[in-house]
Design a protein around this motif. Structure first.
Motif, short mmCIF file in Angstrom:
data_model
loop_
_atom_site.label_atom_id
_atom_site.label_comp_id
_atom_site.label_asym_id
_atom_site.label_seq_id
_atom_site.Cartn_x
_atom_site.Cartn_y
_atom_site.Cartn_z
N THR A 195 11.06 -8.56 -19.02
CA THR A 195 11.19 -9.60 -18.00
C THR A 195 10.02 -9.48 -17.03
O THR A 195 9.81 -8.43 -16.42
CB THR A 195 12.51 -9.47 -17.22
OG1 THR A 195 13.61 -9.60 -18.13
CG2 THR A 195 12.60 -10.55 -16.16
N GLN A 237 7.53 -15.05 -26.77
CA GLN A 237 8.09 -15.44 -25.48
C GLN A 237 9.44 -16.10 -25.70
O GLN A 237 9.61 -16.94 -26.60
CB GLN A 237 7.16 -16.41 -24.74
CG GLN A 237 7.69 -16.76 -23.35
CD GLN A 237 6.65 -17.38 -22.45
OE1 GLN A 237 5.53 -17.64 -22.86
NE2 GLN A 237 7.02 -17.63 -21.19
N THR A 281 11.76 -17.11 -22.76
CA THR A 281 12.08 -18.10 -21.73
C THR A 281 10.93 -18.20 -20.75
O THR A 281 10.07 -17.32 -20.67
CB THR A 281 13.36 -17.70 -20.95
OG1 THR A 281 13.12 -16.46 -20.25
CG2 THR A 281 14.55 -17.54 -21.88
N GLY A 282 10.93 -19.28 -19.95
CA GLY A 282 9.94 -19.45 -18.89
C GLY A 282 8.72 -20.23 -19.32
O GLY A 282 8.51 -20.51 -20.51
N ALA A 296 6.20 -16.27 -15.59
CA ALA A 296 7.45 -15.59 -15.31
C ALA A 296 8.49 -15.98 -16.35
O ALA A 296 8.65 -17.16 -16.69
CB ALA A 296 7.95 -15.94 -13.91
N GLY A 297 9.20 -14.99 -16.88
CA GLY A 297 10.20 -15.26 -17.90
C GLY A 297 10.49 -14.02 -18.71
O GLY A 297 10.23 -12.90 -18.26
N THR A 298 11.02 -14.21 -19.90
CA THR A 298 11.37 -13.08 -20.76
C THR A 298 10.59 -13.15 -22.06
O THR A 298 10.25 -14.22 -22.55
CB THR A 298 12.87 -13.05 -21.06
OG1 THR A 298 13.26 -14.29 -21.68
CG2 THR A 298 13.67 -12.87 -19.78
#
Length: 316
Positions: free
Chosen positions: A233, A262, A264-265, A270-272
């Protein structure tokens, strides 16, 4: 057609990307029958390349070559007129089409374009971009990258029923989680250290076929297999862009940890992200390297966009 020559220069260019820069000794990557062919996206001449287990050769070694990858480079793609024009009215190309064979050099002197934003100076180390194999120059120990002030990694798992023939995993049912590249798998008759390299067919992250990093395996259909990976994250203050192939470093990271997808985001922000190490890292400042230092060294001055000489042979 603008690509054809319309003028002559008093001083012709010293070379073309990928040309030999000297007659010094050269070494090539060893390959068995059927090895070192361009991957699905082809391979661009004059760039660095990595080997992939999407296919294996008769020695059960990786047989596919791409201009993208992770970890140390396999070598450099020398220009030997192996590019092929495939598009109608295309005037030139440096692309070796998918499935075509090539020679990968892991030693020698070559001309390559300085794709960095700063001049390349004699003695600098050459870096290869994980995403496209382009070369840049910088002092040793200075890879490009992205940073997060509050990055963390959580352990994650998946479970499924599958079989393995050679280096191809055939998933017939997913019992839990999602299957991502970089997942380490285990189960009856599965070789220790087996990782998923990429998905070949089927539902993304689900039922389908996947290539593995270890070949010559034989696992019966319906075998229950467990998968482990990590979820990175990226939070807090972020500088730069995260990408597939980046290697993470920072407090709590004890092994080479690579971003594989990747989740998310916004792209690169920024994301997971799925990573290939099943570990737990508390919130901390983490850095992702977007390129890797090679054994090649710059041997001529080059402004951004200009050709530079590089050598794999140490001096002094």
């Amino acid at each position: 057609m603008s690509g054809f020559q319309t003028q002559a220069a008093y001083n012709p260019a010293p070379a073309v990307e990928g040309d030999f820069a000297s007659t010094n000794p050269r070494t090539t990557v060893m390959a068995a029958a059927g090895a070192l062919v361009a991957g699905a996206f082809g391979v661009i001449v004059g760039r660095f390349a990595w080997k992939s287990y999407a296919q294996v050769d008769s020695d059960n070694a990786p047989a596919v070559v791409n201009n993208f990858g992770t970890g140390p480079v396999a070598g450099f793609i020398h220009r030997e007129q192996q590019g092929l024009i495939e598009q109608y009215l295309q005037e030139s190309t440096m692309l070796v089409p998918a499935g075509f064979p090539m020679t990968v050099f892991d030693g020698g002197d070559f001309w390559v374009k300085n794709n960095g934003a700063t001049p390349a100076l004699d003695g600098m180390k050459v870096y290869a971009n994980y995403a496209d194999g382009k070369a840049t120059a910088a002092v040793t120990g200075a890879p490009n990258g992205a940073t997060t002030s509050a990055g963390s990694i959580a352990a994650a798992t998946s479970g499924f029923a599958a079989s393995i023939v050679g280096n191809v995993l055939n998933v017939t049912a997913v019992n839990s989680g999602t299957i991502y590249p970089g997942t380490t798998i285990s189960g009856t008759d599965v070789a220790t250290g087996t990782k998923i390299v990429s998905q070949l067919s089927g539902t993304p992250g689900g039922i389908g076929t996947y290539s593995l990093n270890i070949a010559d395996q034989d696992v019966d259909p319906g075998t229950v297999i467990a998968g482990t990976y990590g979820v990175f994250t990226a939070g807090g203050t972020i500088a730069g862009v995260f990408g597939v192939g980046d290697t993470l470093t920072g407090t709590g990271i004890t092994a080479v940890t690579t971003i594989r997808q990747q989740l998310t985001g916004p792209a690169g922000g920024a994301g997971t992200y799925a990573v290939d190490v099943n570990t737990v890292v508390a919130s901390a400042a983490l850095t992702a390297a977007t390129n890797v230092e090679t054994k090649w060294t710059v041997r001529s001055f080059a402004q951004p966009g200009e050709l530079m000489k590089i050598t794999s042979w140490p001096q002094g």
